[in-house]
Design a protein around this motif. Structure first.
Motif: not given
Length: 479
Positions: A268-290
């Motif tokens: 349960a705790i790991g799921g919360v941490i990972l959900s937040m992590f992947y949101v930042f990671l996806v947005l970082l992917g867009g920033a990397t492309t730009v």
């Protein structure tokens, strides 16, 4: 290519530290149960960060950012959603798994089916999955370090493979878990800091998304620019949902926890941490492309997008921290995969065919098989069969096709279907799914649907055959 002395120094220090932790773990592990499942004494925070660190891999950082660089935010719709659904589903079966008090996934299948032959059958699927996973991690690590140091990729693969194998063989789950406790927060924190730096540097999230859309309108479309269809999206979510529920490394960690409460809470705790992590990671992917597009730093291999960002765009200080974080992500998953294939070979194959092997013998086989699978995966990583995400998809299809249907049936309807029906379902489902994927999804039908379909049909057919065979026998017994 100019060599960055700071980056090379950080990389060398990191490798030496990893080997030192492996040596420490070797002294701490007293027997085969310590090596396999931490003596079943894994506490909440150790288990939580070990779960998070093992979950985040080369695919999650280098591969996912590369996929967003090549196809936009639709990757989040198809893959990240499936992964998070998988974590949610895993939470609800943890109690069932932990109550069985087994060590490995094949142990569980053998217990619920009553057929010991299911152990090596299940183990074969898990070994194939683990081997693909190792290749993926080694490719990611080697691409990263090659981009940074300029050392040819074919040599760097072997250097990294040797260090990872040595570390895992020495320490087992003891050193793996403690290393993950350190690596997990470093990994999450470094990605968050990098994301914040990119947001400030590029003028904010809105500015990043506007420029990302200007590169291609499909970059910000939920289903991409034709990248996903409805059926393709459903198949992708199903594949990654099934992966989380049937992976050996996850089962080993669940069974290594000290009790059911800890097992549930760490997911349960790991799921919360990972959900937040992947949101930042996806947005970082867009920033990397730009950032790369604006700087004229286009790459042909999308897996090189993030390493190029670190080497050519980010400040050296931030790049150095990020290198350690990404290597931590890769190491924490690689050592887990290595550990899992060693345990699978020893516990679920060797122990099945051997005659009452001693604990010392099982421990030796675990270490030797870890070396064998590590070396062969390193050799395959020299010339990988596609990008990181391609390999990731391949093993997701294999696991979901071979294990999702029979595993759920076995856990919740253990007296309904025979062991033979379940084993047939595993074998035909896995073979048809991976075969269809290798043929490129013929007729536009996703390989996951084909594999799960064959698994379901074969389960029902063999069950009906068994029922017809057993019915006359029951009548005769009554007479």
């Amino acid at each position: 290519m100019a060599v960055n002395v700071v980056y090379i120094s950080v990389f060398i220090i990191y490798l030496l530290l990893v080997l030192a932790i492996g040596a420490w773990g070797y002294r701490k592990g007293e027997d085969v149960e310590d090596f396999w499942v931490y003596g079943k004494e894994l506490g909440l925070w150790l288990a939580t960060w070990s779960f998070c660190a093992a979950f985040v891999s080369a695919a999650s950082v280098i591969g996912f950012i590369g996929a967003i660089y090549g196809g936009g935010y639709s990757f989040m719709t198809g893959v990240i959603l499936g992964l998070m659904l998988g974590v949610s589903g895993l939470y609800f079966v943890v109690g069932k798994i932990r109550e069985l008090d087994k060590i490995t996934f094949p142990d569980i299948i053998a217990d619920v089916t009553g057929v010991q032959m299911s152990r090596p059958v299940t183990a074969a699927i898990l070994l194939a999955n683990g081997w693909f996973f190792l290749i993926m991690q080694l490719v990611g690590a080697s691409l990263l370090v090659t981009t940074i140091t300029g050392v040819p990729y074919k040599y760097m693969v072997w250097v990294i493979g040797f260090v990872f194998i040595t570390y895992t063989v020495l320490g087992g789950l003891v050193s793996v878990a403690w290393t993950d406790l350190v690596q997990g927060p470093v990994m999450v924190g470094a990605v968050l800091v990098t994301f914040l730096y990119m947001v400030v540097d590029l003028g904010g999230i809105a500015a990043i998304n506007t420029r990302f859309a200007q590169i291609s309108a499909g970059n910000v479309a939920p289903l991409g620019d034709g990248a996903y269809t409805g059926i393709g999206l459903a198949a992708t979510i199903l594949a990654f949902f099934g992966t989380l529920l049937t992976t050996q490394r996850g089962i080993i960690r669940i069974n290594a926890t000290k009790d059911i409460k800890t097992a549930k809470l760490h997911i349960a705790i790991g799921g919360v941490i990972l959900s937040m992590f992947y949101v930042f990671l996806v947005l970082l992917g867009g920033a990397t492309t730009v950032a790369l597009t604006s700087a004229g730093l286009a790459v042909e291999n999308v897996d090189r997008a993030f390493p190029v960002l670190m080497m050519e765009y980010l400040p050296t200080a931030l790049g150095s921290v990020l290198i350690v974080a990404v290597m931590s992500a890769i190491l924490s998953t690689t050592d887990t995969a290595l550990h899992s294939v060693g345990v699978t070979t020893s516990r679920d194959i060797y122990d099945y065919f051997a005659t009452d092997p001693s604990d010392e013998r099982l421990l030796t086989v675990s270490r030797l098989s870890t070396i064998f699978w590590g070396i062969t995966a390193t050799a395959a990583a020299v010339n990988p069969p596609g990008t990181i995400i391609t390999i990731y998809n391949l093993r997701a299809v294999l696991l979901t096709s071979g294990l999702l249907i029979p595993v759920y049936i076995a856990l919740y309807n253990r007296n309904t279907f025979s062991g033979r029906a379940l084993i047939t379902s595993m074998s035909l489902g896995g073979a048809s799914g991976i075969g269809w994927e290798l043929m490129g999804g013929t007729f536009g039908i996703p390989a996951t649907f084909v594999g799960v379909g064959f698994a379901s049909i074969s389960l029902l057919v063999v069950h009906l055959i068994d029922t017809r065979i057993q019915s006359p026998q029951r009548v005769k017994a009554v007479e």
